[in-house]
Design a protein around this motif. Structure first.
Motif, PDB file in Angstrom:
ATOM      1  N   VAL A 234      35.668  40.841 -15.359  1.00 62.96           N
ATOM      2  CA  VAL A 234      35.981  40.734 -13.688  1.00 62.96           C
ATOM      3  C   VAL A 234      35.617  39.405 -13.317  1.00 62.96           C
ATOM      4  O   VAL A 234      34.465  38.807 -13.331  1.00 62.96           O
ATOM      5  CB  VAL A 234      35.189  41.714 -13.052  1.00 62.96           C
ATOM      6  N   PHE A 235      36.769  38.592 -12.839  1.00 65.17           N
ATOM      7  CA  PHE A 235      36.448  37.222 -12.352  1.00 65.17           C
ATOM      8  C   PHE A 235      37.470  36.984 -10.854  1.00 65.17           C
ATOM      9  O   PHE A 235      38.430  37.787 -10.882  1.00 65.17           O
ATOM     10  CB  PHE A 235      37.079  36.253 -13.463  1.00 65.17           C
ATOM     11  N   PRO A 236      37.020  36.258 -10.171  1.00 63.36           N
ATOM     12  CA  PRO A 236      35.632  35.203 -10.380  1.00 63.36           C
ATOM     13  C   PRO A 236      34.418  35.646 -10.618  1.00 63.36           C
ATOM     14  O   PRO A 236      33.521  34.915 -10.559  1.00 63.36           O
ATOM     15  CB  PRO A 236      36.089  34.186  -9.306  1.00 63.36           C
ATOM     16  N   ALA A 237      34.077  37.116  -9.975  1.00 58.55           N
ATOM     17  CA  ALA A 237      32.562  37.319 -10.143  1.00 58.55           C
ATOM     18  C   ALA A 237      32.042  36.925 -11.307  1.00 58.55           C
ATOM     19  O   ALA A 237      30.601  36.925 -11.157  1.00 58.55           O
ATOM     20  CB  ALA A 237      32.687  38.812  -9.769  1.00 58.55           C
ATOM     21  N   GLY A 238      32.582  36.758 -12.252  1.00 59.53           N
ATOM     22  CA  GLY A 238      31.732  36.642 -13.640  1.00 59.53           C
ATOM     23  C   GLY A 238      31.270  35.022 -13.996  1.00 59.53           C
ATOM     24  O   GLY A 238      30.600  34.778 -14.802  1.00 59.53           O
ATOM     25  N   TYR A 239      31.763  34.250 -12.866  1.00 56.49           N
ATOM     26  CA  TYR A 239      31.447  32.931 -13.142  1.00 56.49           C
ATOM     27  C   TYR A 239      29.891  32.669 -12.476  1.00 56.49           C
ATOM     28  O   TYR A 239      29.592  33.263 -11.595  1.00 56.49           O
ATOM     29  CB  TYR A 239      32.329  31.954 -12.282  1.00 56.49           C
ATOM     30  N   GLU A 240      29.090  31.667 -13.043  1.00 56.93           N
ATOM     31  CA  GLU A 240      27.732  31.596 -12.922  1.00 56.93           C
ATOM     32  C   GLU A 240      27.585  31.127 -11.184  1.00 56.93           C
ATOM     33  O   GLU A 240      26.453  31.462 -10.467  1.00 56.93           O
ATOM     34  CB  GLU A 240      27.327  30.425 -13.710  1.00 56.93           C
ATOM     35  N   ARG A 241      28.524  30.273 -10.870  1.00 54.96           N
ATOM     36  CA  ARG A 241      28.255  29.821  -9.247  1.00 54.96           C
ATOM     37  C   ARG A 241      28.899  30.443  -8.296  1.00 54.96           C
ATOM     38  O   ARG A 241      29.257  30.376  -7.123  1.00 54.96           O
ATOM     39  CB  ARG A 241      29.006  28.412  -9.178  1.00 54.96           C
ATOM     40  N   VAL A 242      29.035  32.069  -8.601  1.00 51.54           N
ATOM     41  CA  VAL A 242      29.442  32.949  -7.729  1.00 51.54           C
ATOM     42  C   VAL A 242      28.559  33.982  -7.312  1.00 51.54           C
ATOM     43  O   VAL A 242      27.924  34.540  -8.211  1.00 51.54           O
ATOM     44  CB  VAL A 242      30.827  33.396  -8.088  1.00 51.54           C
ATOM     45  N   VAL A 243      28.554  34.356  -6.012  1.00 50.28           N
ATOM     46  CA  VAL A 243      27.634  35.409  -5.774  1.00 50.28           C
ATOM     47  C   VAL A 243      28.457  36.842  -6.133  1.00 50.28           C
ATOM     48  O   VAL A 243      29.212  37.139  -4.913  1.00 50.28           O
ATOM     49  CB  VAL A 243      27.186  35.465  -4.184  1.00 50.28           C
ATOM     50  N   ALA A 244      27.985  37.563  -6.967  1.00 55.85           N
ATOM     51  CA  ALA A 244      28.816  38.906  -7.307  1.00 55.85           C
ATOM     52  C   ALA A 244      28.279  40.241  -6.646  1.00 55.85           C
ATOM     53  O   ALA A 244      27.106  40.281  -6.834  1.00 55.85           O
ATOM     54  CB  ALA A 244      28.937  38.931  -8.726  1.00 55.85           C
ATOM     55  N   VAL A 245      29.062  40.926  -6.265  1.00 57.69           N
ATOM     56  CA  VAL A 245      28.581  41.866  -4.965  1.00 57.69           C
ATOM     57  C   VAL A 245      29.100  43.286  -5.402  1.00 57.69           C
ATOM     58  O   VAL A 245      30.185  43.270  -5.578  1.00 57.69           O
ATOM     59  CB  VAL A 245      28.745  41.517  -3.676  1.00 57.69           C
ATOM     60  N   SER A 246      28.189  44.051  -5.574  1.00 62.33           N
ATOM     61  CA  SER A 246      28.608  45.496  -5.969  1.00 62.33           C
ATOM     62  C   SER A 246      28.314  46.657  -4.700  1.00 62.33           C
ATOM     63  O   SER A 246      27.563  46.148  -3.663  1.00 62.33           O
ATOM     64  CB  SER A 246      28.022  46.109  -6.948  1.00 62.33           C
ATOM     65  N   ALA A 247      28.626  47.636  -4.813  1.00 61.40           N
ATOM     66  CA  ALA A 247      28.691  48.543  -3.738  1.00 61.40           C
ATOM     67  C   ALA A 247      27.734  49.815  -4.125  1.00 61.40           C
ATOM     68  O   ALA A 247      28.004  50.183  -5.289  1.00 61.40           O
ATOM     69  CB  ALA A 247      30.223  49.220  -3.277  1.00 61.40           C
ATOM     70  N   THR A 248      27.124  50.432  -3.098  1.00 63.91           N
ATOM     71  CA  THR A 248      26.202  51.527  -3.196  1.00 63.91           C
ATOM     72  C   THR A 248      27.528  52.871  -2.835  1.00 63.91           C
ATOM     73  O   THR A 248      28.256  52.677  -2.045  1.00 63.91           O
ATOM     74  CB  THR A 248      25.167  51.759  -2.572  1.00 63.91           C
ATOM     75  N   GLN A 269      26.525  40.336 -14.099  1.00 68.08           N
ATOM     76  CA  GLN A 269      26.638  39.252 -13.357  1.00 68.08           C
ATOM     77  C   GLN A 269      26.681  39.516 -11.801  1.00 68.08           C
ATOM     78  O   GLN A 269      26.446  38.559 -10.968  1.00 68.08           O
ATOM     79  CB  GLN A 269      28.014  38.543 -13.593  1.00 68.08           C
ATOM     80  N   THR A 270      26.281  40.984 -11.683  1.00 67.15           N
ATOM     81  CA  THR A 270      25.951  41.390 -10.244  1.00 67.15           C
ATOM     82  C   THR A 270      24.679  40.817  -9.417  1.00 67.15           C
ATOM     83  O   THR A 270      23.578  40.809 -10.293  1.00 67.15           O
ATOM     84  CB  THR A 270      25.976  42.910 -10.325  1.00 67.15           C
TER      85      THR A 270
END
Length: 420
Positions: A234-248, A269-270
């Motif tokens: 899953v990109f761009p969430a997988g890149y180091e300089r990205v804030v990757a956000v999930s949901a509850t 990466q989340t």
């Protein structure tokens, strides 16, 4: 590829098109809604769609209190912050402050509700002081349309790269919201790095659970299995300089609120998670509408809004400082991240008001809990002379006692002495 202001003749290439699982294709069941955002057409009268419910995610995140905290400091929530929404386009009706709109597609109308719903979650105008819609209503939205609709093939890595290049050239953008997924791409990764260096935070959706026949993720992640990790898919969430956000899944009927894995992808990466069920946003026609599915697109938009709040209160902070404040105040463990929630569920009020301790490099890598110091006596300081002082007192007492004894015995001794 060049982006053009307003309508352009350029059409996104389709060779790299992949399904979008960050929320454009919503995974998971939805509950009944008054006016579902996906069902409202642009031509419908705005007054015909009015969401009457409170936004449950905003209640859970205590957004009204966060707004009050900012206003007590003469800060309008989100003021001075610019958020770029790279999506399907944003309606300029409904109170979202769209300051610029650019597109790389050939359509002038809005074919998909998704980008407008995302922008509404970030900066939708309140229905009343007691009923906010967007987390940062005073923030300015830069509308960068990188696709028209999922029916037209969705977004491509090349299209996303074109949008990121425009943001980088424009400058002055605090947050980029990408509630989308594309294939891994070197150009996108480099642009994310360049944006970070330029002072811009990129926020992206960590990924929804796909349908079984959804290519290419379906065969790998259609159902929860032990050890799954979507970090390399899953990109761009997988890149180091990205804030990757999930949901509850909090608020979803008949769902285990502690485990959203039926709806979102485990992803190491989340960084953080946010509640999404029962959100209120802006519809294509400018009315208000509801979102009731567990989708990481909506969670990413909410976190982008929280970062806009932080930027409005801390205009001189670096991206690293704002992200550190966001992560270190979440309700989990930044040092032991979860593949479903990262450092935990975002806590906007704490992120705004909790004191922080800067590290030597200027980052804010830890925070300090507030302590209740009412009626608490000060700790006594250690007394290094206590021992010698006690000995001196005892010797003084003994010496004084000897003198007193001598005075008492003197008359007796004098009477017994021989007379003269």
């Amino acid at each position: 590829m060049r982006l053009r202001v307003a309508t352009a003749a350029l059409v996104l290439p389709t060779a790299l098109v992949v399904p979008v699982v960050g929320g454009v294709v919503v995974a998971g069941p939805a509950v009944a809604a008054e006016e579902d955002c996906s069902a409202i057409q642009e031509e419908a009268p705005a007054e015909s769609t009015v969401a009457t419910r409170e936004s449950r995610p905003l209640e859970l995140m205590r957004i009204r209190e966060a707004h009050e905290y900012l206003r007590e400091r003469d800060v309008d929530p989100g003021e001075g912050a610019t958020v770029a929404v790279l999506d399907s386009g944003v309606s300029q009706r409904g109170g979202v402050r769209v300051t610029e709109a650019v597109t790389a597609t050939g359509r002038s109308d809005l074919a998909d509700y998704h980008g407008t719903a995302v922008a509404g979650l970030i900066a939708g105008a309140p229905r009343s002081p007691e009923k906010p819609v967007g987390i940062a209503p005073a923030a300015e939205i830069l509308d960068v349309r990188v696709y028209d609709s999922t029916e037209d093939g969705g977004v491509s890595a090349a299209g996303l790269a074109a949008g990121l290049r425009h943001v980088l050239r424009r400058g002055g953008v605090d947050v980029v919201n990408i509630s989308l997924r594309v294939e891994r791409d070197d150009d996108v990764e480099q642009l994310v790095e360049d944006l970070w260096d330029a002072g811009t935070i990129v926020v992206a959706a960590a990924g929804n659970r796909p349908d079984e026949d959804e290519v290419p993720l379906g065969p790998l992640f259609a159902s929860p299995e032990p050890g799954q990790d979507a970090a390399n898919h899953v990109f761009p969430a997988g890149y180091e300089r990205v804030v990757a956000v999930s949901a509850t899944a909090e608020g979803l009927p008949d769902a285990d609120e502690s485990d959203a894995s039926a709806f979102v992808l485990p992803n190491t990466q989340t960084d953080v998670a946010a509640p999404v069920v029962g959100a209120v946003s802006v519809a294509l026609n400018g009315g208000t509408c509801t979102l009731d599915a567990v989708a990481t697109s909506w969670a990413a938009a909410e976190v982008s809004g929280v970062l806009a709040l932080l930027r409005s209160l801390h205009p001189d902070a670096t991206p690293g400082q704002l992200v550190s404040r966001l992560l270190s105040t979440a309700d989990g463990r930044p040092d032991v991240p979860s593949p479903l929630t990262g450092a935990g569920v975002v806590q906007p009020l704490d992120a705004l008001r909790r004191p922080v301790s800067p590290a030597r490099d200027g980052s804010l890598d830890r925070t300090t809990e507030r302590r209740d110091v009412r009626a608490v006596p000060p700790e006594p300081e250690p007394d290094t002379m206590a021992g010698p002082r006690r000995e001196a007192v005892w010797w003084g007492l003994l010496g004084g006692g000897a003198v007193l004894l001598a005075l008492v015995l003197r008359p007796l001794l004098a009477r017994r002495a021989p007379g003269r």
